[in-house]
Design an enzyme around this catalytic site. Structure first.
Site, PDB file in Angstrom:
ATOM      1  N   THR A 208      -1.704  -1.348  -5.922  1.00  0.00           N
ATOM      2  CA  THR A 208      -0.837  -0.195  -5.633  1.00  0.00           C
ATOM      3  C   THR A 208       0.418  -0.819  -5.059  1.00  0.00           C
ATOM      4  O   THR A 208       0.374  -1.969  -4.619  1.00  0.00           O
ATOM      5  CB  THR A 208      -1.503   0.727  -4.574  1.00  0.00           C
ATOM      6  OG1 THR A 208      -2.460   1.570  -5.219  1.00  0.00           O
ATOM      7  CG2 THR A 208      -0.522   1.621  -3.855  1.00  0.00           C
ATOM      8  N   THR A 259      -3.206   0.783   0.485  1.00  0.00           N
ATOM      9  CA  THR A 259      -3.733   0.290  -0.788  1.00  0.00           C
ATOM     10  C   THR A 259      -5.203  -0.050  -0.596  1.00  0.00           C
ATOM     11  O   THR A 259      -5.588  -0.592   0.439  1.00  0.00           O
ATOM     12  CB  THR A 259      -2.967  -0.949  -1.292  1.00  0.00           C
ATOM     13  OG1 THR A 259      -3.668  -1.470  -2.427  1.00  0.00           O
ATOM     14  CG2 THR A 259      -2.844  -2.044  -0.238  1.00  0.00           C
ATOM     15  N   GLY A 262      -9.468   4.071  -3.046  1.00  0.00           N
ATOM     16  CA  GLY A 262      -8.912   5.368  -2.685  1.00  0.00           C
ATOM     17  C   GLY A 262      -9.899   6.403  -2.174  1.00  0.00           C
ATOM     18  O   GLY A 262      -9.556   7.221  -1.308  1.00  0.00           O
TER      19      GLY A 262
HETATM   20  N1  ASP Z   1      -5.540   3.172  -3.616  1.00  0.00           N
HETATM   21  C1  ASP Z   1      -5.440   3.133  -5.057  1.00  0.00           C
HETATM   22  C2  ASP Z   1      -6.342   4.181  -5.625  1.00  0.00           C
HETATM   23  O1  ASP Z   1      -7.437   4.336  -5.162  1.00  0.00           O
HETATM   24  C3  ASP Z   1      -5.787   1.814  -5.641  1.00  0.00           C
HETATM   25  C4  ASP Z   1      -5.387   0.614  -4.847  1.00  0.00           C
HETATM   26  O2  ASP Z   1      -4.569   0.676  -3.958  1.00  0.00           O
HETATM   27  O3  ASP Z   1      -5.924  -0.464  -5.084  1.00  0.00           O
HETATM   28  O4  ASP Z   1      -5.953   4.798  -6.586  1.00  0.00           O
END
Ligand code: ASP
Length: 348
Positions: A208, A259, A262
């Site tokens: 992210t 990040t 999620g």
């Molecule tokens: N947080 C993001 C999601 O769950 C993915 C990530 O940050 O790795 O969509």
């Protein structure tokens, strides 16, 4: 005479310490967290990430330096990372189970708590610009799917074919993810809401981008943008577009971009929890972020990290994974770029 010199030096130290503790403006960015180990990253890949992070943090910093708003600064920094194929946002976004790309993004300003977010968009080149348009030009906070795309068109934003977001590296990741999902099927039928098994959570699966900044007027802002998690299905939406989960800004406490996995960041409302601890619990932003990332999330089995800035410009960037792509720049101080855990500990 000697006494005077000593007093002057002490005064100089005191001045520089307080200037450092209360910088006028600053920006910190991340490009995702996960299993990033030195062995898996070649020196040239590492250099490429460091160069992209430097470009993004400098783009945002320049806005602040010239007296621009923190909102403009975080938008600019995220735009640079959305346009880079290295990060899981915009170009370079991960693949859905079906082999396409569904993008999520959000922005928030700390002075009036205005926010905008988009979820599951497939043709908007820069989702962060759409999130911002939602905040500034619609009556809503969050738009999704087809409706969001219709709104993007009305706003004159650049639309692209979904194939624009393709990269070879992310496609290989999809194949690996599908193989791992098949293998783990019996144990983990609902990958979206439970702990990910060890062979189902390496770097290829996450990422992210995000930025938080404090401008010369003392206003905080945050922006987050992502392709989500590899092989996501059924219109899955992560934390990045959810205000209070993956993104938050409040001048009374702090600004956060997250990040990580999620589903945990949503359930533990990570960004809002960090700022609430600062606002009502009286702890520092760094302490609050460490409590949430290293205690609450670790207990729950959630992996990831955050970048945090308080309303004095103090920065922290804790993460409970092996690495998190990140960079920061504070007025009058050199830029810092880091990827792995050891450097994170030193500079927190
Ligand atoms: N947080 C993001 C999601 O769950 C993915 C990530 O940050 O790795 O969509």
């Amino acid at each position: 005479m000697r006494f005077c010199t000593l007093m002057l030096s002490l005064a100089a130290v005191a001045v520089s310490t307080s200037a450092m503790a209360n910088p006028t403006y600053a920006i910190v960015i991340h490009g995702g967290a996960g299993t990033i180990n030195k062995a898996a990253l070649t020196p040239s890949q590492q250099q490429a990430y460091e160069a992209a992070l430097t470009e993004a943090v400098n783009a945002g910093y320049q806005v602040l330096e010239q007296g621009g708003s923190s909102l403009d600064a975080v938008t600019k920094a995220v735009l640079v990372m959305e346009d880079s194929p290295l990060f899981n946002a915009g170009k370079g976004a991960v693949y859905t189970y079906e082999g396409g790309h569904d993008l999520d993004a959000s922005v928030m300003r700390g002075d009036n708590l205005a926010a905008g977010a988009v979820a599951g968009v497939t043709t908007v080149k820069n989702p962060v610009l759409l999130a911002r348009a939602v905040m500034e030009k619609s009556d809503h906070v969050m738009l999704s799917g087809k409706g969001a795309e219709e709104f993007a068109k009305l706003q004159g934003l650049t639309l692209v074919d979904n194939r624009h977001f393709d990269t070879e590296f992310r496609y290989e990741a999809l194949l690996k993810a599908k193989a791992a999902m098949e293998k783990a099927q019996a144990k983990t039928p609902h990958q979206a809401s439970i702990r990910l098994s060890p062979d189902w959570s390496p770097a290829w699966n996450m990422g992210t981008v995000g930025a938080v900044a404090l401008d010369k007027s003392g206003n905080l802002a945050a922006a987050t943008s992502t392709g989500g998690m590899t092989a996501k299905r059924y219109g899955r939406i992560g934390d990045a577009p959810i205000i209070g989960a993956g993104n938050f800004a409040d001048n009374q406490s702090c600004a956060v971009s997250a990040t990580g996995h999620g589903e945990f960041f949503i359930r533990y409302r990570v960004a809002a929890d960090i700022c609430a601890r600062v606002k009502y619990g009286g702890v520092s932003a760094a302490e609050a972020a460490n409590q949430v990332i290293h205690q609450e999330l670790v207990k729950a089995g959630g992996t990831g990290g955050v970048i945090v800035m308080d309303n004095k410009g103090n920065i922290s960037w804790p993460f409970n994974t092996e690495g998190m792509y990140r960079a920061k720049r504070t007025e009058g101080q050199p830029i810092e770029v880091a990827i792995f855990q050891d450097l994170a500990k030193k500079s927190q």
